[in-house]
Design an enzyme around this catalytic site. Structure first.
Site, PDB file in Angstrom:
ATOM      1  N   GLY A 250      22.830  17.184  -9.243  1.00 20.72           N
ATOM      2  CA  GLY A 250      22.473  16.028 -10.080  1.00 20.72           C
ATOM      3  C   GLY A 250      20.940  15.752  -9.605  1.00 20.72           C
ATOM      4  O   GLY A 250      20.155  15.179 -10.490  1.00 20.72           O
ATOM      5  N   ASP A 251      20.528  15.887  -8.508  1.00 17.86           N
ATOM      6  CA  ASP A 251      19.080  15.823  -8.023  1.00 17.86           C
ATOM      7  C   ASP A 251      18.065  16.724  -8.854  1.00 17.86           C
ATOM      8  O   ASP A 251      17.171  16.331  -9.078  1.00 17.86           O
ATOM      9  CB  ASP A 251      18.919  15.709  -6.468  1.00 17.86           C
ATOM     10  CG  ASP A 251      20.144  14.983  -5.693  1.00 17.86           C
ATOM     11  OD1 ASP A 251      20.410  13.926  -6.478  1.00 17.86           O
ATOM     12  OD2 ASP A 251      20.309  15.555  -4.709  1.00 17.86           O
TER      13      ASP A 251
HETATM   14  N1  LIG Z   1      30.577  23.453 -11.968  1.00 24.75           N
HETATM   15  C1  LIG Z   1      29.309  23.342 -12.721  1.00 24.75           C
HETATM   16  N2  LIG Z   1      29.172  24.311 -13.463  1.00 24.75           N
HETATM   17  C2  LIG Z   1      27.929  24.243 -14.369  1.00 24.75           C
HETATM   18  N3  LIG Z   1      26.936  23.395 -14.142  1.00 24.75           N
HETATM   19  C3  LIG Z   1      27.293  22.335 -13.268  1.00 24.75           C
HETATM   20  C4  LIG Z   1      28.241  22.305 -12.256  1.00 24.75           C
HETATM   21  N4  LIG Z   1      28.137  21.264 -11.613  1.00 24.75           N
HETATM   22  C5  LIG Z   1      26.958  20.620 -11.746  1.00 24.75           C
HETATM   23  N5  LIG Z   1      26.393  21.328 -12.815  1.00 24.75           N
HETATM   24  C6  LIG Z   1      25.207  21.019 -13.429  1.00 24.75           C
HETATM   25  O1  LIG Z   1      24.313  20.095 -12.577  1.00 24.75           O
HETATM   26  C7  LIG Z   1      24.394  19.046 -13.296  1.00 24.75           C
HETATM   27  C8  LIG Z   1      24.482  17.781 -12.528  1.00 24.75           C
HETATM   28  O2  LIG Z   1      25.852  17.806 -11.850  1.00 24.75           O
HETATM   29  P1  LIG Z   1      26.771  16.613 -11.431  1.00 24.75           P
HETATM   30  O3  LIG Z   1      27.114  15.979 -12.332  1.00 24.75           O
HETATM   31  O4  LIG Z   1      27.891  17.024 -10.563  1.00 24.75           O
HETATM   32  O5  LIG Z   1      25.581  15.697 -10.623  1.00 24.75           O
HETATM   33  P2  LIG Z   1      25.836  14.890  -9.303  1.00 24.75           P
HETATM   34  O6  LIG Z   1      27.433  14.217  -9.515  1.00 24.75           O
HETATM   35  O7  LIG Z   1      24.785  13.665  -9.393  1.00 24.75           O
HETATM   36  O8  LIG Z   1      25.623  15.769  -8.198  1.00 24.75           O
HETATM   37  P3  LIG Z   1      25.274  15.525  -6.917  1.00 24.75           P
HETATM   38  O9  LIG Z   1      25.476  14.044  -6.419  1.00 24.75           O
HETATM   39  O10 LIG Z   1      26.029  16.418  -5.922  1.00 24.75           O
HETATM   40  O11 LIG Z   1      23.559  15.758  -6.690  1.00 24.75           O
HETATM   41  C9  LIG Z   1      25.394  18.832 -14.632  1.00 24.75           C
HETATM   42  O12 LIG Z   1      24.992  18.245 -15.824  1.00 24.75           O
HETATM   43  C10 LIG Z   1      25.280  20.569 -14.674  1.00 24.75           C
HETATM   44  O13 LIG Z   1      24.397  20.687 -15.668  1.00 24.75           O
HETATM   45  O1  LIG Z   2      24.811   8.872   0.473  1.00 22.57           O
HETATM   46  P1  LIG Z   2      24.019   9.094  -0.553  1.00 22.57           P
HETATM   47  O2  LIG Z   2      22.654   8.867  -0.371  1.00 22.57           O
HETATM   48  O3  LIG Z   2      24.467   8.630  -1.805  1.00 22.57           O
HETATM   49  O4  LIG Z   2      23.899  10.694  -0.901  1.00 22.57           O
HETATM   50  C1  LIG Z   2      23.439  11.789  -0.116  1.00 22.57           C
HETATM   51  C2  LIG Z   2      23.667  13.246  -0.419  1.00 22.57           C
HETATM   52  O5  LIG Z   2      24.958  13.428  -0.589  1.00 22.57           O
HETATM   53  O6  LIG Z   2      23.010  13.358  -1.764  1.00 22.57           O
HETATM   54  C3  LIG Z   2      22.529  14.559  -1.767  1.00 22.57           C
HETATM   55  C4  LIG Z   2      23.011  15.469  -2.988  1.00 22.57           C
HETATM   56  O7  LIG Z   2      22.803  14.702  -4.065  1.00 22.57           O
HETATM   57  C5  LIG Z   2      22.504  15.480  -0.355  1.00 22.57           C
HETATM   58  O8  LIG Z   2      21.467  16.200   0.004  1.00 22.57           O
HETATM   59  C6  LIG Z   2      22.754  14.062   0.409  1.00 22.57           C
HETATM   60  O9  LIG Z   2      23.644  14.494   1.513  1.00 22.57           O
END
Ligand SMILES: Nc1ncnc2c1ncn2[C@@H]1O[C@H](COP(=O)(O)OP(=O)(O)OP(=O)(O)O)[C@@H](O)[C@H]1O
Ligand SMILES: O=P(O)(O)OC[C@@]1(O)O[C@H](CO)[C@@H](O)[C@@H]1O
Length: 304
Positions: A250-251
């Site tokens: 997501g980041d």
């Molecule tokens: N299983 C997957 N397969 C393909 N692309 C993925 C997958 N997981 C994440 N992505 C890509 O990364 C983007 C962000 O993922 P996600 O929705 O998991 O964000 P998040 O929940 O904010 O993640 P995090 O908190 O771990 O940073 C998705 O829109 C997609 O483009």
């Molecule tokens: O506890 P928060 O601040 O919501 O999320 C922290 C965290 O899960 O977010 C990053 C992935 O998005 C990791 O590097 C880190 O450990």
């Protein structure tokens, strides 16, 4: 200039356990450690994409020193505030038959530490970009991102917020340039479960009504949706590939979106960059490299 703020940086301890069982001793097959926290990840990926940023935030103790050292080695510019009490968190990311995360609370941040952050905010200039990302330590008020945005009102700084629940809801009336909830976080804000893109669009539009300018909703392996301030909607499936480590996807998406947008202010291009950078990170052990992102951009067919 781009600045990221991580109130609660972490060392991410990523462990592989073949079949994790609660209530007994489990042995890892592999373990790795990365500097983490959402704003820090955005800075790392921006750096990979060739954009310099400065990572702001609060560090404490020996874990804080390690985070700082690793970011120096990565070539990420940092200007952290050292706090006296506690240590920066170690967040456990357990990969087994399912992925499980245990994120810590973070150190004590006092009002004098916050004043130091505000002194840094005073240096922001018109056209700068500020990313406020991640959770805040338990001791802090859920209004802190809103307070920062109020403080900067009228300065014409482009602000992106990646947060959840109240922390996110509070900033909406201040018109953040970008917010990026995932579909679960979007659902939490309205007390519903959201899994279809139609529902994502419906509820993302409500966040725009509440003040957000651009709403990017990620749906992990199911892709993403963007509603722009120009009234356009973009959606895409996620690129295909084998997921290796989705922490920070997501980041990476936020970093890719900003990098794409800053190039020529084109939302379609920014969305494509966001999606491919998120997926490139998910398909890699570490955060996406420029080459990995470019490969996906070349191969993924977007419907627009
Ligand atoms: N299983 C997957 N397969 C393909 N692309 C993925 C997958 N997981 C994440 N992505 C890509 O990364 C983007 C962000 O993922 P996600 O929705 O998991 O964000 P998040 O929940 O904010 O993640 P995090 O908190 O771990 O940073 C998705 O829109 C997609 O483009
Ligand atoms: O506890 P928060 O601040 O919501 O999320 C922290 C965290 O899960 O977010 C990053 C992935 O998005 C990791 O590097 C880190 O450990």
């Amino acid at each position: 200039m781009i600045y990221t703020v991580t109130f609660n940086p972490s060392l991410d301890y990523v462990v592989d356990v073949k079949t994790f069982k609660t209530g007994q001793v489990n042995r890892t097959e592999q373990e790795k450690m990365f500097p983490g926290g959402k704003g820090i990840n955005v800075s790392i990926v921006l750096n990979h994409l060739g954009l310099k940023s400065t990572a702001w935030g609060f560090l404490a103790g020996f874990t804080g020193e390690e985070i700082s050292k690793r970011l120096d080695e990565e070539g990420v510019n940092t200007d952290f505030i050292q706090v006296e009490k506690g240590i920066s968190r170690i967040n456990v990311k357990l990969r087994s038959t399912e992925e499980t995360e245990i994120n810590g609370q973070g150190p004590m941040i006092r009002s004098t530490d916050i004043e130091k952050l505000y002194a840094k905010l005073d240096t922001l200039k018109t056209g700068d970009v500020l990313v406020l990302a991640g959770s805040i330590p338990d001791v802090m008020p859920q209004s802190i991102y809103m307070d920062i945005m109020k403080y900067l009102e009228g300065k014409d700084v482009m602000i992106a917020v990646d947060a959840t629940r109240e922390l996110l809801a509070n900033v909406l009336p201040l018109h953040p340039f970008l917010i990026k909830p995932n579909n679960h976080e979007l659902g939490q804000l309205f007390g519903v479960t959201i899994s279809s893109k139609e529902d994502v669009k419906k509820y993302a539009a409500k966040l725009q009504e509440q003040g957000a300018r651009n709403v990017l909703v990620s749906m992990a392996g199911d892709g993403a949706v963007l509603l722009t301030e120009e009234g356009k909607a973009f959606e895409s499936e996620a690129p295909e590939g084998k997921v290796k480590n989705s922490v920070g996807a997501g980041d990476s998406m936020v970093a890719g979106f900003l990098a794409g947008y800053l190039k020529n202010k084109d939302y379609a291009q920014a969305f494509k960059m966001g999606v491919c950078t998120g997926s490139a990170s998910a398909f890699s052990e570490e955060l996406a490299t420029k080459e990995e992102v470019e490969q996906l951009l070349k191969n993924h067919a977007f419907p627009f």
